[in-house]
Design a protein around this motif. Structure first.
Motif, mmCIF file in Angstrom:
data_model
loop_
_atom_site.group_PDB
_atom_site.id
_atom_site.type_symbol
_atom_site.label_atom_id
_atom_site.label_comp_id
_atom_site.label_asym_id
_atom_site.label_seq_id
_atom_site.Cartn_x
_atom_site.Cartn_y
_atom_site.Cartn_z
ATOM 1 N N PRO A 170 -43.723 12.049 11.871
ATOM 2 C CA PRO A 170 -42.639 13.069 12.450
ATOM 3 C C PRO A 170 -43.118 14.041 13.591
ATOM 4 N N PHE A 171 -42.153 14.119 14.520
ATOM 5 C CA PHE A 171 -42.465 15.082 15.669
ATOM 6 C C PHE A 171 -41.041 16.078 15.729
ATOM 7 N N TYR A 172 -41.337 17.176 15.906
ATOM 8 C CA TYR A 172 -40.150 18.112 16.057
ATOM 9 C C TYR A 172 -40.252 18.844 17.295
ATOM 10 N N TRP A 173 -38.754 19.145 17.472
ATOM 11 C CA TRP A 173 -38.367 20.120 18.663
ATOM 12 C C TRP A 173 -38.117 21.478 17.958
ATOM 13 N N ILE A 174 -38.502 22.490 18.575
ATOM 14 C CA ILE A 174 -37.977 23.802 18.109
ATOM 15 C C ILE A 174 -36.843 24.338 19.094
ATOM 16 N N VAL A 175 -35.596 24.047 18.454
ATOM 17 C CA VAL A 175 -34.549 24.483 19.064
ATOM 18 C C VAL A 175 -33.878 25.806 18.661
ATOM 19 N N LEU B 205 -28.424 24.491 21.510
ATOM 20 C CA LEU B 205 -28.128 25.390 22.516
ATOM 21 C C LEU B 205 -29.280 25.445 23.596
ATOM 22 N N GLU B 206 -30.433 25.422 23.309
ATOM 23 C CA GLU B 206 -31.902 25.410 24.182
ATOM 24 C C GLU B 206 -33.036 25.029 23.263
ATOM 25 N N LYS B 207 -33.814 24.073 24.167
ATOM 26 C CA LYS B 207 -35.124 23.603 23.206
ATOM 27 C C LYS B 207 -36.116 24.696 23.789
ATOM 28 N N LEU B 208 -36.728 25.307 22.663
ATOM 29 C CA LEU B 208 -37.798 26.233 22.990
ATOM 30 C C LEU B 208 -39.278 25.930 22.980
ATOM 31 N N GLY B 209 -39.547 24.431 22.342
ATOM 32 C CA GLY B 209 -40.804 24.037 22.218
ATOM 33 C C GLY B 209 -40.981 22.973 21.441
#
Length: 204
Positions: A16-21, A34-38
């Motif tokens: 797994p690889f995650y986006w913080i959104v 709404l926005e990708k934070l990291g």
């Protein structure tokens, strides 16, 4: 509309690889955001986290609520501390310079801990490699010794068989010589009585 700061799953199966959104709380986990934070990559040791600190803190100021896992990540990267310090600045409890100094000191300390952990992990890996190499050398020596013993054991019966063959040949040769001598002595013994009888007849 309530906003959540949460993880959105990407990556391969079992990797797994995650986006913080920042996303609407009603949206699906892997749906619109709404926005990708990291990003957050748990496949490395220690985990790799890339976070836009200012944008994350801005969403926290606007009332976004992080999930439990996202809260742990934000705390690890100092976003919650910065949010707390900005609250103190707004209330006049401390100046912006003091807040920035505290945040910088905390980030440096955290970076030192992370580097120490990486160094410890690399040392552990090096020790493990050294132990594995040593064990492999010992195993190779055992295999070489076992092969040498097997070769010696295989050669020993051949030598014994050669010795037995030589002894057998010698015995056979000796028996043949004895038989030859016996055959030669037998006619001589028969001729001797015949000569004696002939001499007796002549005298008579």
């Amino acid at each position: 509309m309530s906003v959540k700061i949460r993880l959105q799953r990407h990556g391969k199966k079992q990797r797994p690889f995650y986006w913080i959104v920042a996303a609407d709380a009603r949206a699906k986990r892997d749906g619109k955001f709404l926005e990708k934070l990291g990003t957050y990559n748990p496949n490395t040791n220690p985990a790799t986290i890339d976070l836009n600190l200012d944008q994350t803190v801005q969403w926290l100021h606007n009332g976004a609520q992080p999930t439990d896992t996202a809260r742990a990540i934000l705390s690890y990267k100092g976003a919650l501390l910065k949010h707390h310090l900005d609250g103190g600045v707004r209330k006049g409890a401390l100046t912006q310079e003091a807040a920035d100094a505290k945040l910088t000191a905390w980030i440096d300390e955290k970076a030192g801990k992370v580097d120490a952990k990486k160094d410890g992990l690399s040392k552990v890996q090096q020790d493990a490699k050294a132990k594995a190499l040593k064990a492999e050398k010992v195993a190779n020596e055992k295999r070489v010794n076992a092969a040498a013993e097997a070769i010696k054991a295989a050669e020993a019966p051949e030598v014994a068989e050669e010795e037995v063959a030589e002894v057998t040949e010698e015995v056979v040769a000796e028996v043949a010589v004895e038989e030859t001598l016996a055959v030669e002595e037998a006619p001589a013994a028969e001729e001797a009585p015949a000569a004696e009888e002939a001499s007796e007849e002549t005298e008579a």
